[in-house]
Write an enzyme that holds these catalytic residues in place. Structure first.
Site, PDB file in Angstrom:
ATOM      1  N   ASP A   3       3.151   2.943 -16.091  1.00  0.00           N
ATOM      2  CA  ASP A   3       2.444   2.364 -14.934  1.00  0.00           C
ATOM      3  C   ASP A   3       3.367   1.308 -14.325  1.00  0.00           C
ATOM      4  O   ASP A   3       3.121   0.114 -14.439  1.00  0.00           O
ATOM      5  CB  ASP A   3       1.120   1.740 -15.406  1.00  0.00           C
ATOM      6  CG  ASP A   3       0.290   1.187 -14.249  1.00  0.00           C
ATOM      7  OD1 ASP A   3       0.688   1.350 -13.078  1.00  0.00           O
ATOM      8  OD2 ASP A   3      -0.763   0.585 -14.526  1.00  0.00           O
ATOM      9  N   CYS A  48       1.686   3.137  -8.121  1.00  0.00           N
ATOM     10  CA  CYS A  48       1.145   2.495  -6.925  1.00  0.00           C
ATOM     11  C   CYS A  48       2.041   2.742  -5.727  1.00  0.00           C
ATOM     12  O   CYS A  48       1.859   2.139  -4.680  1.00  0.00           O
ATOM     13  CB  CYS A  48       0.959   0.996  -7.163  1.00  0.00           C
ATOM     14  SG  CYS A  48       2.493   0.161  -7.598  1.00  0.00           S
ATOM     15  N   CYS A  99      -6.356  -6.503   5.729  1.00  0.00           N
ATOM     16  CA  CYS A  99      -6.701  -5.076   5.804  1.00  0.00           C
ATOM     17  C   CYS A  99      -5.983  -4.508   7.025  1.00  0.00           C
ATOM     18  O   CYS A  99      -5.903  -5.171   8.043  1.00  0.00           O
ATOM     19  CB  CYS A  99      -8.185  -4.868   6.071  1.00  0.00           C
ATOM     20  SG  CYS A  99      -9.299  -5.646   4.914  1.00  0.00           S
ATOM     21  N   CYS A 103     -15.109 -12.643   4.255  1.00  0.00           N
ATOM     22  CA  CYS A 103     -14.095 -11.600   4.092  1.00  0.00           C
ATOM     23  C   CYS A 103     -14.813 -10.395   3.507  1.00  0.00           C
ATOM     24  O   CYS A 103     -15.355 -10.455   2.408  1.00  0.00           O
ATOM     25  CB  CYS A 103     -12.984 -12.075   3.168  1.00  0.00           C
ATOM     26  SG  CYS A 103     -11.835 -10.773   2.730  1.00  0.00           S
ATOM     27  N   GLN A 161      -6.671  -6.461 -12.776  1.00  0.00           N
ATOM     28  CA  GLN A 161      -6.808  -5.599 -11.595  1.00  0.00           C
ATOM     29  C   GLN A 161      -7.919  -6.127 -10.692  1.00  0.00           C
ATOM     30  O   GLN A 161      -8.978  -6.493 -11.181  1.00  0.00           O
ATOM     31  CB  GLN A 161      -7.144  -4.171 -12.027  1.00  0.00           C
ATOM     32  CG  GLN A 161      -6.054  -3.498 -12.833  1.00  0.00           C
ATOM     33  CD  GLN A 161      -4.950  -2.943 -11.956  1.00  0.00           C
ATOM     34  OE1 GLN A 161      -4.981  -3.034 -10.738  1.00  0.00           O
ATOM     35  NE2 GLN A 161      -3.934  -2.386 -12.603  1.00  0.00           N
TER      36      GLN A 161
END
Ligand code: SAH
Length: 494
Positions: free
Chosen positions: A424, A451, A105, A202, A326
């Site tokens: 996509d 994305c 992250c 996590c 996903q």
């Protein structure tokens, strides 16, 4: 600037420290104080000193920081963060203690609201700068008029759709294993090394995945299983992959091993089942190649089912160890609902879904279409897509394995026409041949799921020039606490 000459190594550093470029107001080694105004997709803060742009890792928009300049170029440079003179009101203490070390992250130290605002602004900036589009700030619930024949209204970019609870959203964890305390460690690679930092918690991972990984590590340790050593290529356990299906609660473990033989395999299975009674599938994948690629070719079931089932928007998917699915199921549904809304289907339409993967969007739309054609490059994904169509009793879908840039022009030349065309694509965006075939097919609507805002903006410019109008853009936050931005865009034929 003073130079000390000791060794060649110091000499290069000294050269750098002394570095300055005519016309650039800072030099390397200099300490500067600056306000951070922006953030790059690499999560570096961006600020200016006398008009000169500096990137500062760890700094956030709204911070005032002190930083030392480490690199300069003609138009921008880099600086390391020394301290924060005045923090942004959106700065937070990252809840995860390993936030800085892990790198999974990048934005936990930023309020979620600020993340969502940045993601939208990032889309807007790209559409304006790269796509040369006029942009209107939309608000949630605003209705665009896709079919109005009016002149050319600006494209609406809605506020990012975020998660109510932006934690523990990942349904899959893929944990590298290596030598460590108690025989093995499992967690993440220490940046730039082969060493694995052991990690047992996590915060973006589903809690049950965390539990399952802990159980597998404990079981492997207690049976003395060896860990794969990436330097020598020896040792057995390479990766533990776990998956959790949100809709059914089914859980899968995949042990990726360097060789077929697992000593004490039955005991290992027994220990995992004992510690995690909810597990429904325990598989092994054999990977003996010296490669960073996780999976090898051979997969077998050690215990239980060979797949787990999950659902997106009421459609069932069978997920096998190597299937793509996903990772954020909840937000995937949000995104595809938006795609379905933009597609505006009545049941009569022919739809083409380009870059269809395992057919998630195709099946989502097939309930409201006459016929859906999907095209995808990975043959296994196409097999999954076909299986998923059968699983849901859908007969009006047809999947083709191949390169979109070859298949779509072929379909176009053969006279296939779509009322609605969905794309996509991967991060690099649509191939020019795909864009050309799209324009030649003249669908009434195009739904572009992206994305990567920069390639999206580039492709929207081509579609605009080819006779389409970008009506609205919905950013959706699929990956909270990272800089990733997903968008769904509606275009109509002018
Ligand atoms: N729509 C799918 C997956 C989108 S990801 C879903 O929602 O699950 C992009 C997909 O494009 C991947 O499955 C990738 O394998 C595929 N792909 C990449 N390059 C391609 C190409 N040249 N032609 C066709 N498909 C491609």
């Amino acid at each position: 600037m003073k130079k000390s000459r000791k060794s060649p190594a110091t000499e290069t550093r000294v050269e750098e420290i002394a570095g300055h470029i005519p016309g650039v107001p800072v030099q390397t080694g200099q300490t500067v104080e600056l306000d951070i105004a922006g953030l790059t997709t690499e999560a570096e803060g961006v600020g200016r000193v006398e008009g000169y742009t500096l990137f500062v890792a760890g700094a956030l928009p709204g911070d005032r920081v002190r930083a030392r300049v480490t690199q300069i170029g003609k138009s921008y440079g880099r600086a390391v963060l020394l301290d924060i003179v005045r923090p942004s009101p959106d700065r937070r203490a990252a809840p995860c203690p390993l936030h800085d070390a892990c790198g999974g992250c990048q934005l936990q130290h930023w309020s979620y609201g600020a993340q969502l605002r940045w993601k939208r602004q990032h889309v807007i900036d790209n559409l304006k700068r790269i796509g040369r589009l006029r942009v209107a700030n939309g608000f949630q619930g605003e209705t665009a008029q896709p079919d109005s024949a009016a002149d050319h209204p600006p494209v609406i970019v809605h506020p990012t759709m975020g998660m109510a609870d932006p934690w523990r959203y990942r349904n899959k964890a893929q944990v590298p294993i290596g030598p460590g305390a108690g025989g093995l460690a499992g967690g993440f690679f220490e940046p730039g090394t082969h060493r694995i930092v052991d990690l047992n918690a996590c915060l973006i991972q589903h809690g049950e995945n965390e539990e399952l990984i802990r159980a597998v590590k404990a079981a492997a340790r207690s049976l003395g299983l060896s860990a794969y050593n990436r330097k020598t290529g020896r040792g057995l356990l390479r990766h533990v992959v776990v998956r959790h299906a949100r809709a059914t609660g089914q859980r899968m473990v995949v042990l990726v091993t360097n060789g077929r033989d697992i000593p004490h395999a039955a005991e290992l299975v027994g220990l995992i089942r004992e510690r995690v009674p909810g597990v429904t599938s325990i598989c092994q994948n054999v990977n003996t190649a010296r490669t960073p690629v996780v999976f090898g070719e051979e997969t077998r079931v050690l215990w239980g089912e060979e797949v787990i089932y999950d659902e997106i928007g009421g459609i069932r998917f069978a997920i096998s160890p190597r299937s793509f699915f996903q990772v954020n199921t909840e937000q995937t549904e949000t995104l595809y609902r938006k795609a379905a809304q933009y597609a505006g289907l009545t049941g009569e339409e022919t739809v083409i879904d380009v870059y269809c993967g395992i057919g998630t969007i195709s099946l989502f739309l097939a309930r409201r279409a006459r016929k859906v054609y999907g095209v995808e490059i990975v043959p296994e994904a196409v097999e999954d897509a076909r299986r998923n169509a059968l699983l849901n009793g859908m007969r009006n879908v047809e999947f083709t394995a191949g390169r979109a840039e070859e298949v779509l022009p072929r379909w176009q030349a053969a006279g296939l026409r779509a009322d609605v065309l969905v794309v996509d694509p991967p991060r690099k965006g649509c191939d020019p041949a795909v864009l050309r075939a799209m324009l030649d097919m003249r669908p009434r609507r195009i739904v572009y799921v992206s994305c990567n805002p920069s390639t999206l903006a580039r492709d929207l410019r081509v579609l605009e020039d080819g006779g389409y109008r970008a009506v609205e853009v919905q950013p959706v936050d699929m990956f909270p606490h990272t800089t990733h931005v997903e968008c769904c865009v509606l275009l109509v034929r002018k």
